[in-house]
Design an enzyme around this catalytic site. Structure first.
Site, PDB file in Angstrom:
ATOM      1  N   LYS A 109      -8.038   8.270   4.095  1.00  0.00           N
ATOM      2  CA  LYS A 109      -6.718   7.658   3.922  1.00  0.00           C
ATOM      3  C   LYS A 109      -6.596   7.050   2.532  1.00  0.00           C
ATOM      4  O   LYS A 109      -7.543   6.467   2.000  1.00  0.00           O
ATOM      5  CB  LYS A 109      -6.499   6.589   4.995  1.00  0.00           C
ATOM      6  CG  LYS A 109      -5.098   5.987   5.007  1.00  0.00           C
ATOM      7  CD  LYS A 109      -4.955   4.955   6.123  1.00  0.00           C
ATOM      8  CE  LYS A 109      -3.566   4.332   6.148  1.00  0.00           C
ATOM      9  NZ  LYS A 109      -3.430   3.320   7.225  1.00  0.00           N
ATOM     10  N   SER A 184       0.622   3.890  10.313  1.00  0.00           N
ATOM     11  CA  SER A 184       0.872   4.316   8.950  1.00  0.00           C
ATOM     12  C   SER A 184       0.020   5.496   8.500  1.00  0.00           C
ATOM     13  O   SER A 184       0.358   6.184   7.550  1.00  0.00           O
ATOM     14  CB  SER A 184       0.626   3.137   7.995  1.00  0.00           C
ATOM     15  OG  SER A 184      -0.756   2.753   7.987  1.00  0.00           O
ATOM     16  N   SER A 208      -2.393   1.483  13.055  1.00  0.00           N
ATOM     17  CA  SER A 208      -2.209   2.593  12.120  1.00  0.00           C
ATOM     18  C   SER A 208      -3.206   3.732  12.266  1.00  0.00           C
ATOM     19  O   SER A 208      -3.033   4.786  11.654  1.00  0.00           O
ATOM     20  CB  SER A 208      -2.251   2.070  10.677  1.00  0.00           C
ATOM     21  OG  SER A 208      -1.138   1.254  10.430  1.00  0.00           O
TER      22      SER A 208
END
Length: 524
Positions: A109, A184, A208
């Site tokens: 990420k 997210s 997330s």
């Protein structure tokens, strides 16, 4: 380079040792490397039945073929990926002892610092910024000889539940390209779901990792707060932020969790003494089953749609028929958790994001004065959702409102922790649907902020309490996957893995149930 496209290998059997326990049998027959779970890829690499480079090439091929549609990645460096894979193959030739996941590729990420690779947190304010050092978790996967495929897309600074707030692109759900992959960290879970990566790293503040896992039919784990180092992770809300694994199954998540967990003196909240036998817990859970495990649950009918509520009920009955002991528990402050979370998170975010002044790092939008440059850069390069939350957070912390908002939210946080303590005096783990609805249509909630925030209804309680929690596939509704959340007491992450592995064996592989669009080529 000659490639065996599409990397099909005919195998009579795999000698996989410990990997071939009854819960996780070896593959037989014709297989595609990019569709294999990480633990089986690792075994094939160690046995030299395939090379680490062949494995890397299979995922590189998938990314090149599908990411124009999925948009899971913001940045790739396949030269680096191949270099690490070749190094693994050379070390295997010299009988060097390697980690259990050596040679298995991983996606990361974009919230996590990677030296020599851009890290933007999905924001234009960090566009083109290359960190001078690695996050601790990156150092650990590097020592484990795991080739990094690239950086995955996310909502800007982790603020969002759909990956639509990325400043660069919108990630699409591999199950249905018209729908969100969650947020997210939708890029990491979408990459795993689309077989672009066998493993990925995410960060979880209020859900997330878990919400994208729910949307994409994957596994996502939020570890106990403080068990995985945050050093080198861009801060959103420091009292919540935690790095965790994304994978296609529980065992793979456990193996990756073992790589990244452990004490780090560079993180002020890092836990010194930890039980890191997560893969053993997964093996035991897969073999032992769910019989005798005390499963708590909360009735979700007042916050979940009816189809997820019905599926959750059927799942509980199935687990009970396998010997699980069910307890409906009271959670008095459950409904207040998401509100308290957003108040605290926005307050912490407004403070953390004050460091982005365009002077120390990131591009500048020049003005007549230094203060004007800072103001202009932040105004232009922060996205609307980030600016909204900074303003709200500043308001929450302002004189006259601090006690009413911030301190009241902290009181709710204490009450949520107390509720969990009572629950875990009665049960081993708590089960909840991961989210109120299946993945929603892109654009459906982007201008309806309260509705978007409610996606985190079931994930924020564990974040408030700092507890380990994971989302595993529960089933499919109208062609879309939905997740089952498992929450355990603090520092009992192994319970998430043992329970998750047992449930995984009962529910089975949901990917055979992918919708018609997937099978006709309209998805990745």
């Amino acid at each position: 380079m000659i490639r065996r496209a599409p990397f099909l290998i005919l195998l009579r059997f795999c000698r996989m040792g410990k990997m071939a326990c009854s819960g996780y049998p070896p593959f037989q027959g014709r297989i595609v490397l990019s569709e294999m779970p990480a633990h089986r890829l690792a075994a094939l690499i160690r046995s030299k039945e395939v090379s680490a480079l062949e494995v890397a090439e299979s995922f590189i091929d998938n990314i090149e073929a599908s990411d124009s549609r999925i948009c899971a990645f913001l940045y790739t460096d396949f030269s680096y990926t191949r270099d690490v894979a070749r190094r693994v193959d050379e070390e295997l030739k010299s009988a060097t002892k390697l980690s259990p996941l050596a040679g298995v590729p991983i996606a990361v990420k974009d919230m996590i610092l990677t030296r020599d690779m851009p890290t933007t947190a999905g924001s234009k304010i960090l566009e083109g910024w290359i960190p001078p050092y690695n996050a601790t978790v990156i150092e650990r996967i590097s020592r484990a000889r795991m080739p990094i495929l690239g950086k995955t897309n996310q909502d800007e600074f982790g603020m969002g539940s759909s990956t639509e707030y990325s400043a660069y692109k919108t990630t699409r759900n591999p199950w249905d390209l018209s729908r969100t992959a969650g947020g997210s960290g939708g890029g990491s879970s979408a990459a795993v779901s689309a077989s672009q990566a066998p493993l990925a790293l995410g960060t979880d503040t209020g859900g997330s990792i878990r919400l994208p896992a729910h949307c994409t039919g994957t596994v996502g784990i939020r570890p106990t707060y403080g068990s995985v180092s945050r050093y080198g992770v861009i801060a959103l809300a420091s009292s919540f932020d935690q790095v965790g694994p994304c994978s296609s199954n529980i065992l793979d998540a456990a193996l990756l969790h073992e790589v990244i967990a452990g004490y780090d003196p560079a993180d002020a909240v890092s836990i010194k003494d930890q039980d890191l036998n997560f893969s053993q817990a997964a093996y035991e859970g897969a073999n032992r089953g769910i019989s005798g495990v005390r499963l708590g649950f909360v009735n979700p009918s007042n916050w979940c749609n009816s189809k997820i509520t019905d599926l959750f009920g059927r799942t509980l009955k199935s687990l009970e028929s396998e010997g699980a002991v069910l307890h409906e528990v009271q959670f008095p402050n459950f409904d207040h958790a998401v509100q308290a979370y957003y108040l605290i998170m926005q307050a912490e975010a407004s403070s953390n994001l004050s460091r982005y002044d365009s002077i120390r790092f990131g591009p500048q939008e020049m003005a007549a004065s230094a203060s004007g440059t800072v103001s202009k850069t932040r105004s232009i390069r922060f996205g609307p959702e980030v600016k909204r939350r900074i303003l709200l957070g500043t308001h929450i912390l302002s004189a006259g409102y601090y006690d009413d908002f911030y301190m009241s939210a902290q009181k709710i946080r204490s009450l949520v922790k107390r509720d969990f303590a009572k629950i875990f005096s009665l049960v081993d783990v708590l089960l909840l649907p991961t989210a109120p609805t299946p993945a929603f249509k892109l654009g459906e909630k982007i201008d309806h902020h309260t509705s978007m925030y409610k996606s985190d209804t079931a994930t924020t309680p564990a974040s408030l309490a700092g507890l380990p929690a994971g989302s595993i596939p529960m089933g499919v509704i109208d062609g879309l996957p939905v997740g089952l959340q498992i929450i355990a007491p603090g520092q009992f992450d192994s319970r998430v893995y043992s329970t998750g592995a047992a449930i995984e064996q009962i529910i089975g592989d949901i990917h055979a149930m992918k919708n018609t669009k997937h099978n006709t080529g309209q998805t990745a």
